[in-house]
Design a protein around this motif. Structure first.
Motif, PDB file in Angstrom:
ATOM      1  N   VAL A   4       0.862  -1.177   0.000  1.00 52.29           N
ATOM      2  CA  VAL A   4       0.000   0.000   0.000  1.00 52.29           C
ATOM      3  C   VAL A   4       0.899   1.226   0.000  1.00 52.29           C
ATOM      4  CG1 VAL A   4      -1.698   1.346   1.309  1.00 52.29           C
ATOM      5  CG2 VAL A   4      -1.832  -1.156   1.304  1.00 52.29           C
ATOM      6  N   CYS A   5       0.574   2.180  -0.860  1.00 50.92           N
ATOM      7  CA  CYS A   5       1.259   3.468  -0.866  1.00 50.92           C
ATOM      8  C   CYS A   5       0.167   4.531  -0.894  1.00 50.92           C
ATOM      9  CB  CYS A   5       2.173   3.608  -2.076  1.00 50.92           C
ATOM     10  SG  CYS A   5       3.135   5.140  -2.040  1.00 50.92           S
ATOM     11  N   HIS A   6       0.110   5.331   0.143  1.00 53.72           N
ATOM     12  CA  HIS A   6      -0.928   6.350   0.276  1.00 53.72           C
ATOM     13  C   HIS A   6      -0.222   7.657   0.589  1.00 53.72           C
ATOM     14  CE1 HIS A   6      -5.109   7.357   2.173  1.00 53.72           C
ATOM     15  NE2 HIS A   6      -4.888   8.017   1.051  1.00 53.72           N
ATOM     16  N   SER A   7      -0.443   8.663  -0.258  1.00 52.98           N
ATOM     17  CA  SER A   7       0.317   9.899  -0.098  1.00 52.98           C
ATOM     18  C   SER A   7      -0.475  11.127  -0.529  1.00 52.98           C
ATOM     19  CB  SER A   7       1.607   9.829  -0.922  1.00 52.98           C
ATOM     20  OG  SER A   7       1.311   9.763  -2.305  1.00 52.98           O
ATOM     21  N   PHE A   8      -0.009  12.264  -0.035  1.00 53.44           N
ATOM     22  CA  PHE A   8      -0.427  13.566  -0.531  1.00 53.44           C
ATOM     23  C   PHE A   8       0.772  14.148  -1.264  1.00 53.44           C
ATOM     24  CE2 PHE A   8      -3.459  13.310   3.035  1.00 53.44           C
ATOM     25  CZ  PHE A   8      -4.633  13.648   2.370  1.00 53.44           C
ATOM     26  N   VAL A   9       0.543  14.665  -2.459  1.00 54.18           N
ATOM     27  CA  VAL A   9       1.595  15.344  -3.215  1.00 54.18           C
ATOM     28  C   VAL A   9       1.239  16.828  -3.221  1.00 54.18           C
ATOM     29  CG1 VAL A   9       2.752  15.557  -5.441  1.00 54.18           C
ATOM     30  CG2 VAL A   9       2.050  13.287  -4.611  1.00 54.18           C
ATOM     31  N   THR A  10       2.088  17.629  -2.575  1.00 51.08           N
ATOM     32  CA  THR A  10       1.827  19.056  -2.405  1.00 51.08           C
ATOM     33  C   THR A  10       3.099  19.854  -2.634  1.00 51.08           C
ATOM     34  OG1 THR A  10       0.180  18.482  -0.705  1.00 51.08           O
ATOM     35  CG2 THR A  10       0.866  20.789  -0.830  1.00 51.08           C
ATOM     36  N   ASP A  11       3.048  20.782  -3.574  1.00 47.16           N
ATOM     37  CA  ASP A  11       4.188  21.667  -3.876  1.00 47.16           C
ATOM     38  C   ASP A  11       5.487  20.905  -4.072  1.00 47.16           C
ATOM     39  OD1 ASP A  11       2.650  24.006  -3.837  1.00 47.16           O
ATOM     40  OD2 ASP A  11       2.858  24.189  -1.659  1.00 47.16           O
ATOM     41  N   GLY A  12       5.432  19.787  -4.777  1.00 43.99           N
ATOM     42  CA  GLY A  12       6.636  19.019  -5.078  1.00 43.99           C
ATOM     43  C   GLY A  12       7.131  18.133  -3.965  1.00 43.99           C
ATOM     44  N   GLN A  13       6.369  18.045  -2.873  1.00 46.73           N
ATOM     45  CA  GLN A  13       6.711  17.172  -1.746  1.00 46.73           C
ATOM     46  C   GLN A  13       5.715  16.014  -1.718  1.00 46.73           C
ATOM     47  OE1 GLN A  13       9.243  17.912   0.834  1.00 46.73           O
ATOM     48  NE2 GLN A  13       9.891  19.249  -0.826  1.00 46.73           N
ATOM     49  N   ILE A  14       6.187  14.848  -1.322  1.00 42.58           N
ATOM     50  CA  ILE A  14       5.301  13.700  -1.180  1.00 42.58           C
ATOM     51  C   ILE A  14       5.269  13.310   0.304  1.00 42.58           C
ATOM     52  CG2 ILE A  14       7.126  12.094  -1.894  1.00 42.58           C
ATOM     53  CD1 ILE A  14       4.864  10.363  -3.152  1.00 42.58           C
ATOM     54  N   GLN A  15       4.066  13.402   0.861  1.00 45.45           N
ATOM     55  CA  GLN A  15       3.854  13.071   2.275  1.00 45.45           C
ATOM     56  C   GLN A  15       3.239  11.679   2.328  1.00 45.45           C
ATOM     57  OE1 GLN A  15       0.839  15.396   4.202  1.00 45.45           O
ATOM     58  NE2 GLN A  15       1.154  14.409   6.181  1.00 45.45           N
ATOM     59  N   PHE A  16       4.015  10.718   2.815  1.00 42.50           N
ATOM     60  CA  PHE A  16       3.542   9.345   2.916  1.00 42.50           C
ATOM     61  C   PHE A  16       2.746   9.174   4.201  1.00 42.50           C
ATOM     62  CE2 PHE A  16       7.344   8.948   0.231  1.00 42.50           C
ATOM     63  CZ  PHE A  16       6.756   8.354  -0.886  1.00 42.50           C
ATOM     64  N   LEU A  17       1.554   8.648   4.083  1.00 43.53           N
ATOM     65  CA  LEU A  17       0.687   8.452   5.235  1.00 43.53           C
ATOM     66  C   LEU A  17       1.060   7.182   5.982  1.00 43.53           C
ATOM     67  CD1 LEU A  17      -2.623   9.624   3.562  1.00 43.53           C
ATOM     68  CD2 LEU A  17      -0.992  10.945   4.911  1.00 43.53           C
ATOM     69  N   THR A  25       2.973   0.630   3.405  1.00 40.31           N
ATOM     70  CA  THR A  25       3.664  -0.571   3.871  1.00 40.31           C
ATOM     71  C   THR A  25       5.166  -0.517   3.589  1.00 40.31           C
ATOM     72  OG1 THR A  25       3.111  -1.692   1.790  1.00 40.31           O
ATOM     73  CG2 THR A  25       1.625  -2.050   3.667  1.00 40.31           C
ATOM     74  N   HIS A  26       5.656   0.580   3.025  1.00 42.08           N
ATOM     75  CA  HIS A  26       7.090   0.693   2.738  1.00 42.08           C
ATOM     76  C   HIS A  26       7.796   1.527   3.814  1.00 42.08           C
ATOM     77  CE1 HIS A  26       6.186   4.683   1.232  1.00 42.08           C
ATOM     78  NE2 HIS A  26       5.410   4.185   0.271  1.00 42.08           N
ATOM     79  N   ALA A  27       9.100   1.637   3.693  1.00 47.11           N
ATOM     80  CA  ALA A  27       9.935   2.244   4.723  1.00 47.11           C
ATOM     81  C   ALA A  27       9.735   3.751   4.890  1.00 47.11           C
ATOM     82  CB  ALA A  27      11.408   1.955   4.426  1.00 47.11           C
ATOM     83  N   LEU A  28       9.099   4.432   3.928  1.00 39.93           N
ATOM     84  CA  LEU A  28       8.913   5.880   4.040  1.00 39.93           C
ATOM     85  C   LEU A  28       7.582   6.273   4.673  1.00 39.93           C
ATOM     86  CD1 LEU A  28      10.527   7.164   0.710  1.00 39.93           C
ATOM     87  CD2 LEU A  28      11.523   7.043   3.009  1.00 39.93           C
ATOM     88  N   ALA A  29       6.824   5.309   5.187  1.00 42.36           N
ATOM     89  CA  ALA A  29       5.547   5.611   5.851  1.00 42.36           C
ATOM     90  C   ALA A  29       5.767   6.655   6.933  1.00 42.36           C
ATOM     91  CB  ALA A  29       4.964   4.344   6.468  1.00 42.36           C
ATOM     92  N   GLY A  30       4.902   7.684   6.931  1.00 40.58           N
ATOM     93  CA  GLY A  30       4.970   8.733   7.937  1.00 40.58           C
ATOM     94  C   GLY A  30       5.969   9.842   7.646  1.00 40.58           C
ATOM     95  N   GLN A  31       6.688   9.764   6.540  1.00 45.57           N
ATOM     96  CA  GLN A  31       7.699  10.768   6.210  1.00 45.57           C
ATOM     97  C   GLN A  31       7.241  11.660   5.057  1.00 45.57           C
ATOM     98  OE1 GLN A  31      11.777   9.290   5.893  1.00 45.57           O
ATOM     99  NE2 GLN A  31      11.077   7.355   6.792  1.00 45.57           N
ATOM    100  N   THR A  32       7.827  12.841   4.961  1.00 43.37           N
ATOM    101  CA  THR A  32       7.615  13.749   3.832  1.00 43.37           C
ATOM    102  C   THR A  32       8.967  13.993   3.182  1.00 43.37           C
ATOM    103  OG1 THR A  32       5.744  14.816   4.931  1.00 43.37           O
ATOM    104  CG2 THR A  32       6.788  16.031   3.127  1.00 43.37           C
ATOM    105  N   VAL A  33       9.028  13.776   1.868  1.00 46.40           N
ATOM    106  CA  VAL A  33      10.276  13.934   1.119  1.00 46.40           C
ATOM    107  C   VAL A  33       9.978  14.645  -0.204  1.00 46.40           C
ATOM    108  CG1 VAL A  33      11.295  11.850   2.145  1.00 46.40           C
ATOM    109  CG2 VAL A  33      10.088  11.679  -0.029  1.00 46.40           C
ATOM    110  N   PRO A  34      10.983  15.252  -0.831  1.00 45.86           N
ATOM    111  CA  PRO A  34      10.754  15.843  -2.155  1.00 45.86           C
ATOM    112  C   PRO A  34      10.452  14.752  -3.176  1.00 45.86           C
ATOM    113  CG  PRO A  34      12.837  16.617  -1.208  1.00 45.86           C
ATOM    114  CD  PRO A  34      12.335  15.498  -0.339  1.00 45.86           C
TER     115      PRO A  34
END
Length: 125
Positions: free
Chosen positions: A89-102, A106-115
């Protein structure tokens, strides 16, 4: 397929790909008029915003998926195989060139925001 920027590809009118560093794969959205689910896009190829959130499910995480017919089951039966695909599962918001992972990712970036990441060299050629 045309490259709109280092972080966005347009495979066809009304469709956009962005590279997901969590899944290490591209995700696609549809925008504008037409059938099927549609996202809003701010039109910015360098700092895109998509609304609403982007939810991608694969394998046994897809609603209605037949039990046992997924990548997890395949790799359990073939442990010697290189793992090219994963259920997830990959669930995210993409805002102003940033991807916020909810948190439901199920991957290692869950809960993080990265460009948003650039596409790998030669992807989509």
């Amino acid at each position: 397929m045309s490259a709109l920027s280092k972080i966005l590809r347009q495979p066809a009118p009304g469709r956009l790909y962005f590279w997901c560093p969590g899944c290490k794969d591209a995700h696609q959205i549809q925008h504008g008029e037409g059938p099927g689910p549609r996202w809003g896009w701010n039109g910015d190829a360098e700092r895109p915003t998509f609304t609403p959130s982007v939810l991608v499910r694969s394998g046994h995480y897809v609603p209605g998926h037949e039990a046992g017919g997924c990548w997890c089951a395949y790799y359990a039966e073939h442990p010697e195989e290189e793992r090219d695909f994963e259920c997830g599962v990959c669930h995210s918001f993409v805002t102003d060139g940033q991807i916020q992972f909810l948190g439901d990712c199920t991957h290692a970036l869950a809960g993080q925001t990265v460009p948003l990441a650039e596409f790998p060299e030669g992807w989509g050629c």
